[in-house]
Write a protein that holds these residues in place. Sequence first.
Motif, PDB file in Angstrom:
ATOM      1  N   SER A 282      38.395  32.833  35.309  1.00  0.00           N
ATOM      2  CA  SER A 282      37.740  31.766  34.560  1.00  0.00           C
ATOM      3  C   SER A 282      36.775  31.012  35.464  1.00  0.00           C
ATOM      4  CB  SER A 282      38.792  30.801  33.980  1.00  0.00           C
ATOM      5  OG  SER A 282      39.566  30.231  35.024  1.00  0.00           O
ATOM      6  N   GLY A 283      36.176  29.950  34.896  1.00  0.00           N
ATOM      7  CA  GLY A 283      35.252  29.139  35.675  1.00  0.00           C
ATOM      8  C   GLY A 283      33.909  29.820  35.873  1.00  0.00           C
ATOM      9  N   PRO A 284      33.162  29.413  36.885  1.00  0.00           N
ATOM     10  CA  PRO A 284      31.813  29.931  37.101  1.00  0.00           C
ATOM     11  C   PRO A 284      31.741  31.443  37.289  1.00  0.00           C
ATOM     12  CG  PRO A 284      32.216  27.991  38.455  1.00  0.00           C
ATOM     13  CD  PRO A 284      33.535  28.377  37.865  1.00  0.00           C
ATOM     14  N   ASN A 285      32.834  32.045  37.778  1.00  0.00           N
ATOM     15  CA  ASN A 285      32.835  33.493  38.022  1.00  0.00           C
ATOM     16  C   ASN A 285      32.970  34.319  36.749  1.00  0.00           C
ATOM     17  OD1 ASN A 285      32.483  33.862  40.762  1.00  0.00           O
ATOM     18  ND2 ASN A 285      34.659  33.740  41.246  1.00  0.00           N
ATOM     19  N   PHE A 286      33.510  33.721  35.682  1.00  0.00           N
ATOM     20  CA  PHE A 286      33.922  34.548  34.541  1.00  0.00           C
ATOM     21  C   PHE A 286      32.765  35.337  33.940  1.00  0.00           C
ATOM     22  CE2 PHE A 286      34.568  35.193  29.970  1.00  0.00           C
ATOM     23  CZ  PHE A 286      35.687  36.008  30.019  1.00  0.00           C
ATOM     24  N   GLU A 287      31.676  34.667  33.622  1.00  0.00           N
ATOM     25  CA  GLU A 287      30.554  35.349  32.970  1.00  0.00           C
ATOM     26  C   GLU A 287      29.999  36.451  33.869  1.00  0.00           C
ATOM     27  OE1 GLU A 287      27.973  36.490  30.086  1.00  0.00           O
ATOM     28  OE2 GLU A 287      29.525  34.960  29.852  1.00  0.00           O
TER      29      GLU A 287
END
Length: 302
Positions: A282-287
């Motif tokens: 999750s967070g900024p890494n997810f996409e």
Amino acid sequence: MARADISFQTADHVTLRGWFYRPVSASTALPCLVLCHGFSALKEMDLDKFAEYFTSKLPLNCLVYDNRGFGDSDTKEGQPRQEIIPAQQTSDLSDAITYAQSRSDVDADKIGIWGSSYSGGHVLWTGAVDRRVKAVLSQVPCVNGYDNFHRLVRADFVAGMNKAFQEDRLARAEGKPAAMVAVVDADPLKPSALPSPDSWAFFSDWEKKSNWKNSVTLKSIECLREYDASAHIHRISPTPLLMTVVENDVATPTDLALEAYSKAREPKRLQILPGGHFEAYSGPNFERNVSFQAQFLKDYLL
């Protein structure tokens, strides 16, 4: 995207339960990605986000399930819940593939497997020995249980754990209940399976908002030490492999994953993300993470 509750039987007649995701507009049999979670984790713990993304962006079904003895899944009669036996979980993964193949809305010749953390190791093993698998996605994997155990457990604690393993085996042989241990603890010096601050933060948060339980059998830790998920990694080929690692992984150390990846044969891809173990979910890494995985699926499974 439509989601339905499903259940299926394992080879030893245990019922596992989960979700089946399918694009709303789909009218033909589609490839299927089977997703399973890591050490003690449940399907609700972000696997739904991955399945929803894949089925909304790709002509792809997703099958997500709870490991035996956890969440909504059963365990075998006479065996304790909250117990992680890697050989059982890899066998169950193959049974999930069989279930997916049995569905009329699945293209039985296009099955991929996705695993994270502990199951990131399981998909390496299964991808090498189950030739039905057409794509392997391994995220922040536990690749070598022995080395992982000795990174997580302080050297001066090992003798005490060996004694505890012996006592638990003797007690179970006498018919006593399995010894249990916390998965995480706020104090990293107290006994737990995953003694790191980021593990505590991740799991304690999910304990508040899900059915996750902070316990596993002591035998689960003993079984971790004997598990070498990467033993067959060079045999996954010619099935395509994607390994996703993070730069600062404490739970499943980055260098161990990269060493295992170096032994895999082509075709293979490596994705390296910033941050720690749980920042892959999750967070900024997810996409960034899930879009890279979706492209891999486009290239090799669809």
